[in-house]
Motif scaffolding. Structure first.
Motif, mmCIF file in Angstrom:
data_model
loop_
_atom_site.group_PDB
_atom_site.id
_atom_site.type_symbol
_atom_site.label_atom_id
_atom_site.label_comp_id
_atom_site.label_asym_id
_atom_site.label_seq_id
_atom_site.Cartn_x
_atom_site.Cartn_y
_atom_site.Cartn_z
ATOM 1 N N THR A 6 4.621 3.694 6.198
ATOM 2 C CA THR A 6 4.396 3.352 7.597
ATOM 3 C C THR A 6 4.287 1.838 7.707
ATOM 4 N N ILE A 7 4.469 1.364 8.921
ATOM 5 C CA ILE A 7 4.223 -0.044 9.236
ATOM 6 C C ILE A 7 3.049 -0.035 10.205
ATOM 7 N N ASP A 8 1.903 -0.513 9.744
ATOM 8 C CA ASP A 8 0.679 -0.480 10.540
ATOM 9 C C ASP A 8 0.353 -1.868 11.090
ATOM 10 N N GLU A 9 -0.012 -1.911 12.356
ATOM 11 C CA GLU A 9 -0.381 -3.161 13.021
ATOM 12 C C GLU A 9 -1.733 -3.642 12.479
ATOM 13 N N LEU A 16 2.756 -2.862 5.315
ATOM 14 C CA LEU A 16 3.513 -1.702 4.861
ATOM 15 C C LEU A 16 2.578 -0.872 4.001
ATOM 16 N N VAL A 17 2.538 0.424 4.251
ATOM 17 C CA VAL A 17 1.699 1.328 3.467
ATOM 18 C C VAL A 17 2.602 2.424 2.909
ATOM 19 N N GLY A 18 2.576 2.596 1.588
ATOM 20 C CA GLY A 18 3.356 3.649 0.936
ATOM 21 C C GLY A 18 2.463 4.807 0.552
ATOM 22 N N TYR A 19 2.956 6.025 0.752
ATOM 23 C CA TYR A 19 2.171 7.236 0.506
ATOM 24 C C TYR A 19 2.799 8.095 -0.582
ATOM 25 N N ASP A 20 1.939 8.804 -1.331
ATOM 26 C CA ASP A 20 2.431 9.762 -2.318
ATOM 27 C C ASP A 20 2.640 11.116 -1.661
ATOM 28 N N MET A 21 3.006 12.131 -2.443
ATOM 29 C CA MET A 21 3.334 13.433 -1.859
ATOM 30 C C MET A 21 2.119 14.137 -1.260
ATOM 31 N N ASN A 22 0.909 13.728 -1.596
ATOM 32 C CA ASN A 22 -0.303 14.296 -1.007
ATOM 33 C C ASN A 22 -0.787 13.477 0.190
ATOM 34 N N ARG A 23 0.058 12.564 0.638
ATOM 35 C CA ARG A 23 -0.223 11.719 1.805
ATOM 36 C C ARG A 23 -1.381 10.741 1.573
ATOM 37 N N GLN A 26 -0.759 4.706 -1.566
ATOM 38 C CA GLN A 26 -0.577 4.234 -2.937
ATOM 39 C C GLN A 26 -0.333 2.738 -3.011
ATOM 40 N N PHE A 27 0.299 2.185 -1.990
ATOM 41 C CA PHE A 27 0.639 0.764 -1.966
ATOM 42 C C PHE A 27 0.375 0.211 -0.572
ATOM 43 N N GLU A 28 -0.101 -1.029 -0.516
ATOM 44 C CA GLU A 28 -0.253 -1.731 0.758
ATOM 45 C C GLU A 28 0.247 -3.149 0.581
ATOM 46 N N LEU A 29 0.990 -3.623 1.549
ATOM 47 C CA LEU A 29 1.479 -4.997 1.524
ATOM 48 C C LEU A 29 1.260 -5.624 2.897
ATOM 49 N N PRO A 30 0.223 -6.473 3.034
ATOM 50 C CA PRO A 30 0.010 -7.181 4.298
ATOM 51 C C PRO A 30 1.098 -8.243 4.490
ATOM 52 N N LEU A 31 1.586 -8.373 5.713
ATOM 53 C CA LEU A 31 2.663 -9.313 6.009
ATOM 54 C C LEU A 31 2.373 -10.071 7.301
ATOM 55 N N PRO A 32 2.780 -11.344 7.366
ATOM 56 C CA PRO A 32 2.505 -12.164 8.548
ATOM 57 C C PRO A 32 3.568 -12.013 9.642
ATOM 58 N N ALA A 33 3.908 -10.788 9.978
ATOM 59 C CA ALA A 33 4.902 -10.521 11.031
ATOM 60 C C ALA A 33 4.449 -9.290 11.804
ATOM 61 N N GLN A 77 3.728 -14.007 -2.992
ATOM 62 C CA GLN A 77 4.611 -13.611 -4.080
ATOM 63 C C GLN A 77 4.425 -12.137 -4.443
ATOM 64 N N SER A 78 4.384 -11.288 -3.417
ATOM 65 C CA SER A 78 4.239 -9.852 -3.621
ATOM 66 C C SER A 78 5.367 -9.140 -2.891
ATOM 67 N N TRP A 79 5.659 -7.914 -3.305
ATOM 68 C CA TRP A 79 6.764 -7.187 -2.689
ATOM 69 C C TRP A 79 6.495 -5.702 -2.616
ATOM 70 N N PHE A 80 7.348 -5.021 -1.871
ATOM 71 C CA PHE A 80 7.243 -3.585 -1.624
ATOM 72 C C PHE A 80 8.676 -3.059 -1.575
#
Length: 93
Positions: A6-9, A16-23, A26-33, A77-80
């Motif tokens: 998902t892209i969360d405000e 950006l938040v990434g989810y596993d199969m149990n919802r 698993q990953f979060e990437l804050p972005l300045p946009a 210097q992080s990515w998703f």
């Protein structure tokens, strides 16, 4: 394995938040946009020509890769990595 994202405000942009199969997140990437800008950035990178696979906005880069789209926060210097199957599921319908 990443099964959704998902892209969360947020107050200073979006994440950006990434989810596993149990919802579970698993990953979060804050972005300045903004959420809308990130959505458009990912879509533009997914549709970019192979000769120029990078799109940039507000310190965020999105590169088309063999496996999908890699979104980078340049300052941190992080990515998703977003796989093609999730891009088509979430953004191209």
């Amino acid at each position: 394995m990443l099964t959704d994202f998902t892209i969360d405000e947020m107050p200073n942009g979006a994440k950006l938040v990434g989810y596993d199969m149990n919802r579970r997140p698993q990953f979060e990437l804050p972005l300045p946009a903004s959420r809308e800008d990130l959505h458009n950035l990912i879509r533009a990178a997914a549709c970019a020509p192979l000769e120029n696979p990078r799109v940039e906005i507000d310190g965020v880069q999105a590169d088309q890769t063999e496996n999908g789209v890699r979104v980078r926060n340049v300052a941190r210097q992080s990515w998703f990595d977003i796989p093609w199957r999730l891009i088509f599921k979430r953004m191209m319908t």
